[in-house]
Design a protein around this motif. Structure first.
Motif, PDB file in Angstrom:
ATOM      1  N   ALA A 187       0.821  -1.218   0.000  1.00  0.00           N
ATOM      2  CA  ALA A 187       0.000   0.000   0.000  1.00  0.00           C
ATOM      3  C   ALA A 187       0.851   1.263   0.000  1.00  0.00           C
ATOM      4  O   ALA A 187       0.338   2.367  -0.160  1.00  0.00           O
ATOM      5  N   ARG A 188       2.164   1.103   0.169  1.00  0.00           N
ATOM      6  CA  ARG A 188       3.038   2.276   0.231  1.00  0.00           C
ATOM      7  C   ARG A 188       3.210   2.911  -1.146  1.00  0.00           C
ATOM      8  O   ARG A 188       3.105   2.225  -2.169  1.00  0.00           O
ATOM      9  N   THR A 189       3.473   4.201  -1.141  1.00  0.00           N
ATOM     10  CA  THR A 189       3.799   4.906  -2.386  1.00  0.00           C
ATOM     11  C   THR A 189       5.284   5.265  -2.372  1.00  0.00           C
ATOM     12  O   THR A 189       5.882   5.454  -1.310  1.00  0.00           O
ATOM     13  N   HIS A 190       5.856   5.321  -3.557  1.00  0.00           N
ATOM     14  CA  HIS A 190       7.276   5.656  -3.693  1.00  0.00           C
ATOM     15  C   HIS A 190       7.441   6.670  -4.820  1.00  0.00           C
ATOM     16  O   HIS A 190       6.600   6.769  -5.722  1.00  0.00           O
ATOM     17  N   ALA A 191       8.525   7.412  -4.757  1.00  0.00           N
ATOM     18  CA  ALA A 191       8.809   8.380  -5.818  1.00  0.00           C
ATOM     19  C   ALA A 191       9.093   7.658  -7.130  1.00  0.00           C
ATOM     20  O   ALA A 191       8.705   8.120  -8.210  1.00  0.00           O
TER      21      ALA A 191
END
Length: 411
Positions: free
Chosen positions: A161-165
């Motif tokens: 569920a995490r977002t990353h650049a």
């Protein structure tokens, strides 16, 4: 190889492309030594050189026959011959042209047409998932031939569920989410652990390989254009590229630029998409330093089967074994006939089951000897078709190598 095209092929895109490929062939026959169907059948016309002669005859105006069609059908399109050829003959592209020209002149029997239609329309269909779930529910009651095509139900696991650049597009595929959903989620978890976010374009679907290789080339190209349309806004927004975890799809997407080269609306975009497409194994050099401290190594003996689409279609060899070993896995490729096809080859196992299962059993016998007298604890591969096909012939567990890496990260 000198060719005199028949008047109706002169100046056509297919004629020009085929003639350029044929001129590279020097009749050496090296290709027959590594052709799976030639090794099994011992017929020159069931090897690359013989099939090239058949296609050449059609291009020169000889009417193809049902026998011509059958010899071309029996080709696995494994492209092993391309790896062997010293002259760089693009046999796979020539075969696509040959099959197209032959099918336009040789009607198929009704039953064969019906089966090929069901495959090309059914596998990429949204109804494939519900049909597979129904089949999995009834699996114990199914005949062995159908059980081979219906793997037991598998949990997909959690999606990060995490977002990353950093973001990459992933192609979920048409059959993989229903047959082995953990491959996609495992890919997302592995990349997430390295700080890379997987993005799925909602309107992307089948890579186009199923229809294209069943000679519905216009249908396959329509699916390719639809994928390009789905991916293009994300690529323009800064997504780094496209990650493919089914090598059969990867080999096709990397070929978009060639297949759509004459399409004025899509040629440039298709070329760019092909350039930005990488098999997930191509990310391993970057992933290993980031994941090494997070991976719990395994002493299990893992025999790796490199799919033809990986080692011949994309010319990627040795990467999985090298980098998985660096991460602490005991993974090894068999020293006997590692270059040969396992017999899956997309829809080939349905259309040519006898040859397909002979090649499967031959491959499993060789994989069983990878570690000498001790059989492997697991078999790993890189394509959903190979995984399902091999699993149908052994009790040894067969998985995608990314699932092994994901499991080690979870530990």
């Amino acid at each position: 190889m000198q060719t005199q095209l028949a008047p109706h092929y002169q100046g056509t895109p297919d004629g020009q492309a085929a003639e350029a490929i044929l001129r590279k062939c020097v009749h050496c026959g090296f290709c027959t030594a590594t052709c799976p169907t030639y090794q099994l059948l011992g017929d020159e016309l069931d090897g690359p050189r013989g099939r090239i002669y058949l296609i050449k005859q059609v291009l020169e105006g000889s009417p193809p026959t049902r026998k011509t069609q059958l010899h071309l059908d029996r080709c696995l399109t494994c492209r092993n011959c391309e790896s062997t050829c010293p002259s760089g003959v693009q046999y796979g592209h020539l075969l696509d042209i040959g099959r197209k020209l032959v099918d336009a002149q040789v009607p198929r029997p009704v039953g064969e047409r019906a089966l090929r239609w069901a495959l090309k329309e059914g596998l990429p269909s949204p109804l494939f998932g519900p049909a597979m779930r129904l089949g999995q529910g009834l699996r114990p009651l199914l005949p062995k031939a159908l059980q081979n095509k219906v793997p037991p139900k598998q949990p997909a696991g959690a999606t990060p569920a995490r977002t990353h650049a950093r973001k990459v597009l992933v192609l979920e595929g048409c059959v993989q989410p229903a047959m082995s959903p953990n491959i996609n989620s495992a890919t997302a978890r592995v990349l997430d652990a390295a700080g890379i976010q997987c993005v799925v374009a909602a309107k992307a679907g089948c890579c186009g390989a199923v229809k294209f290789h069943l000679n519905d080339q216009s249908g396959g190209m329509a699916e390719m254009r639809a994928n390009i349309d789905a991916w293009w806004p994300h690529l323009e927004a800064g997504v780094e590229g496209i990650v493919i975890n089914a090598s059969g799809c990867g080999a096709t997407v990397k070929d978009y630029g060639h297949i759509l080269r004459d399409d004025p609306a899509y040629a440039a975009k298709a070329k760019r998409v092909s350039e930005l497409t990488r098999d997930v194994s191509e990310w391993l050099p970057e992933l290993v330093p980031k994941l090494k401290s997070k991976v719990a190594g395994s002493a299990s003996k893992i025999a790796f089967h490199p799919p033809c689409s990986l080692q011949h279609g994309m010319q990627l060899r040795g990467g999985v074994e090298k980098y998985m070993a660096e991460l602490g896995f005991n993974v090894k490729t068999t020293g006997c006939e590692a270059h040969l096809c396992c017999g899956s080859a997309g829809t080939y196992s349905v259309l040519n089951p006898k040859i397909s299962y002979e090649l499967r059993d031959r491959k499993l016998k060789n994989l069983a000897q990878t570690f000498g007298e001790q059989p492997p604890d697991e078999i790993a591969s890189a394509n959903i078709g190979c995984i399902t096909h091999l699993q149908s012939g052994t009790t040894t567990r067969v998985r995608h190598w990314i699932e092994l890496l994901d499991e080690a990260l979870q530990k």
